[in-house]
Design a protein around this motif. Structure first.
Motif, PDB file in Angstrom:
ATOM      1  N   GLN A   1       0.828  -1.212   0.000  1.00 17.23           N
ATOM      2  CA  GLN A   1       0.000   0.000   0.000  1.00 17.23           C
ATOM      3  C   GLN A   1       0.861   1.260   0.000  1.00 17.23           C
TER       4      GLN A   1
ATOM      5  N   ARG B   1     -13.402  -2.685   4.111  1.00 12.51           N
ATOM      6  CA  ARG B   1     -12.431  -3.389   3.276  1.00 12.51           C
ATOM      7  C   ARG B   1     -12.510  -2.850   1.857  1.00 12.51           C
TER       8      ARG B   1
ATOM      9  N   ALA C   1      -7.918  -2.758  -4.277  1.00 11.87           N
ATOM     10  CA  ALA C   1      -6.702  -3.365  -3.742  1.00 11.87           C
ATOM     11  C   ALA C   1      -5.631  -3.487  -4.821  1.00 11.87           C
TER      12      ALA C   1
ATOM     13  N   ILE D   1      -1.975  -8.224  -0.858  1.00 13.80           N
ATOM     14  CA  ILE D   1      -3.100  -7.305  -0.689  1.00 13.80           C
ATOM     15  C   ILE D   1      -3.955  -7.783   0.479  1.00 13.80           C
TER      16      ILE D   1
ATOM     17  N   THR E   1     -10.342  -8.764   0.567  1.00 15.74           N
ATOM     18  CA  THR E   1     -11.226  -7.811  -0.112  1.00 15.74           C
ATOM     19  C   THR E   1     -12.693  -8.157   0.145  1.00 15.74           C
TER      20      THR E   1
END
Length: 284
Positions: free
Chosen positions: A110, A212, A218, A129, A132
């Motif tokens: 990130q 999320r 993501a 990642i 999600t």
């Protein structure tokens, strides 16, 4: 590289973090980020084998010897990324590499995607990642998280009568680790309390995240990464079964034998990971 390690503390204004410092003062600057509920000792086997790097292995906020976030605050990924950036600013590192395991790998991706000009290398261990969520499940997710926050007030941390029982509990945790790994993590993680020992980590770390990203959001971080990136996938870890995700990643990848903590569980796994990263960083 010398196996010597120095304990340091970093006062960032909003929080104070503890860290281990490895390597020569003129080495390539690298910030190492451990996984969820682990601490800087996650890199105790690996970091001494990495050549030519100046490694600052953090105890992330709420973990190990680092401070917990204030009452009412939470542990969002963006806040971890801000902490890492403040560490780099304090150290005077305009560009730096990131070495991340699991949660630490997610934070690394990130930050490298958000500020690609600041990150020189991205070395990842069994993480890329965050989990999600589809857009239609967002409201339900927040409701569950809010309820869990309320319940946390009535919960008490587990207390283990002996250090050994605390170590055994970590061995059998949500992600099992070897005895040697659990003992290393316990050095910075277990603390004496009335009646025995308890883990130092902030109880709020066990709360579900209230929001999320969806899959596209993501992957947007992955797509903005501009530096060389290398991903170690543990054959028996968390990523190996996500073949569709792995095929989408523009990273150099290798799959190595071992579980999610392959860099910490035993000397053999640490040596395999070190060999990969020494070639990746390319420092003679």
């Amino acid at each position: 590289m010398s196996a010597q390690v120095e304990e340091i503390r970093l006062t960032l204004g909003h929080i104070e973090l503890a860290a281990h410092l490895f390597g020569p003062a003129d080495g390539l600057p690298v910030i190492a980020l451990h996984g969820w509920l682990d601490n800087a000792n996650s890199f105790a086997r690996l970091a001494p084998q990495l050549k030519g790097l100046r490694i600052v292995a953090l105890d992330l906020a709420g973990h190990g010897y680092s401070e917990h976030r204030p009452v009412g605050a939470s542990y969002a990924l963006a806040d971890y990324a801000h902490d890492v950036l403040r560490v780099a600013e304090q150290l005077g590192w305009e560009r730096f590499g990131l070495l991340g395991h699991s949660l630490g790998a997610i934070i690394s991706v990130q930050l490298a995607g958000a500020l690609p000009e600041r990150v020189s290398h991205l070395a990842l261990i069994d993480g890329v990642i965050p989990p999600t969520l589809s857009e239609q499940d967002a409201a339900e997710r927040l409701g569950l998280a809010l309820q869990a926050q309320l319940r946390l007030e009535s919960k008490r941390k587990s207390v283990y009568p002996t250090l050994e029982e605390g170590v055994e509990a970590r061995m059998k945790g949500m992600v099992a680790v070897s005895r040697e790994a659990a003992e290393l993590l316990a050095q910075r993680g277990l603390m004496p309390v009335p009646g025995g020992y308890s883990w130092r980590s902030d109880s709020r770390l066990t709360l579900p995240s209230p929001t999320r990203l969806n899959q596209d959001q993501a992957m947007a971080f992955v797509k903005r990464i501009a530096c060389p990136a290398y991903l170690v996938v543990a054959a028996d870890g968390m990523l190996a079964r996500h073949t569709e995700l792995l095929e989408q990643l523009p990273f150099e990848q290798v799959t190595l034998p071992g579980g999610h903590h392959l860099h910490l569980n035993d000397a053999e796994g640490a040596a395999l990971v070190a060999d990969c990263f020494n070639r990746f960083f390319g420092i003679p």
